[in-house]
Write a protein that holds these residues in place. Sequence first.
Motif, short mmCIF file in Angstrom:
data_model
loop_
_atom_site.label_atom_id
_atom_site.label_comp_id
_atom_site.label_asym_id
_atom_site.label_seq_id
_atom_site.Cartn_x
_atom_site.Cartn_y
_atom_site.Cartn_z
N SER A 188 49.55 47.40 39.90
CA SER A 188 49.19 46.51 38.80
C SER A 188 50.37 45.98 38.02
CB SER A 188 48.25 47.24 37.84
OG SER A 188 47.05 47.60 38.47
N GLU A 212 49.31 47.05 46.89
CA GLU A 212 49.50 46.38 45.60
C GLU A 212 49.42 47.37 44.45
OE1 GLU A 212 47.35 42.87 42.91
OE2 GLU A 212 46.71 43.24 44.97
N TYR A 226 39.36 39.13 41.60
CA TYR A 226 40.46 40.09 41.54
C TYR A 226 39.94 41.52 41.75
CZ TYR A 226 42.54 35.96 39.52
OH TYR A 226 42.97 34.65 39.31
#
Length: 476
Positions: free
Chosen positions: A413, A411, A385
């Motif tokens: 979180s 992206e 990740y």
Amino acid sequence: MTEKKETTANGASRRDFLKSTSVAAAGIMIVPRHVLGGKGFIAPSDMLNVAGIGAGGKGESDIAAFAKSGKANIAYLCDVDDRRAANSRKSFPKAKYVKDWRELLEKDHKNFDAVSVSTPDHNHAVIAYHAMQLGKHVYVQKPLTHDIWEARLLTEAAKKFKVVTQMGNQGASNDGTRLMAEWYDAGLIGDVESIYCWTNRPVWPQGIQWPTTKAEIPKELDWDLWLGTAPRKDYVDKLVPFNWRGWWDYGTGALGDMGCHLVEAPFRVLGLQYVKDVQASVGSVFVDEFKKGVFPESCPPSSHITLTFPKTAKTKGDVTLHWMDGGIQPERPEELGPNEKWGGEDGNGTLFIGTKGKMYASTYSDAATLLPKERTKDAKAPQKYKRVPGGASGHYAQWVEACLAGYGKMEVSSPFEVAGPLTEALLMANLAVRGHDLKNGAFKYTWDNKAMKVTNFDEVNQYVKRQYPAGFELKA
């Protein structure tokens, strides 16, 4: 306009506000401006113009963190309390100051690109949703919403209006939560069936009676705007700026304050989604030696809540998550030596119990550790990740960068597609807490996720969605 307007506090036209937001939702403004180009277009290399709604306290630090990214211009500040906004106004003297968020969205929405919402919990959803209708990217402090229905609405709205979203649980950007996911994926603790999350909150009054003595409203505070979506009540002393957290009309208690930080890791590590069933046991306050006090307007002084999540792609069966607050903690792991400290030493922690071992972390998923502790140093798990530059501090810059890139390009979180289900789970736990008084004790509530209702005790469903006063409606 020549027609008669229905006005609300500070002279804002509710008719104009609802009209402007509905027009924007139906027309061009729901399409991201990076797609349309033209007037108001923000290129990825330019600054993100941010409106901070809620400019004091956590809002003050959020706004400062966006500016620190170097790519955010704080264009507007909005707060119902001039005292709370004072520091932000000094820090950003060029920002236009507005007191009523409805006026800000109605009159000035063409002049900013994104909105930060850091108000008391009860006003999160109505502000965020109307901003999203206008095509604004949104950053909303935790918990995402006050009610379950609101969390589902915002989750769906993020996709509908194609805006970049982020919840303010900055620990979601920390390395610890990703490291624990990698340990779990590598099989270092086996399959997890039980998790414990706990906090030293509340650190504000809970389990008390609503004050009976009215107080004078500070001249700097617009009390009607502060109440917003809540029922109309007289102002009472010491409620603002912090103690509102312990009252159901405004806050979500210890669980709402810390749950988004402590339960985020279980969601990420195990791929949890929606709750299957929930039950709660709550602490009591004794008004005298023999009589127990029941104050349904106030969150309880302590609670132990058990939530069941159905099997996921990363578990072999159902998962039981225990939430504890008000000084309650799980049993100390036997793998710890008598003088060894563990994640709960700061009053908050998350403990995973697996078939082959255990792991834990403290607030924001800091101090991620395998048990026994010596396993941590030698642990080998491939990095799967991507880390967020700056960890928890980078949570803010990450959102700014994603907004500049445009919806779906980068992206983040804690987008609403993740933050929404997480918030719903926490609010389901609170639903069981509130149902404790209705049932006069602990009871297991079963949940129909699609219908968004408890199936075995209808009376508690009144807490799934509130009624909104005129001028502060929230309509899908």
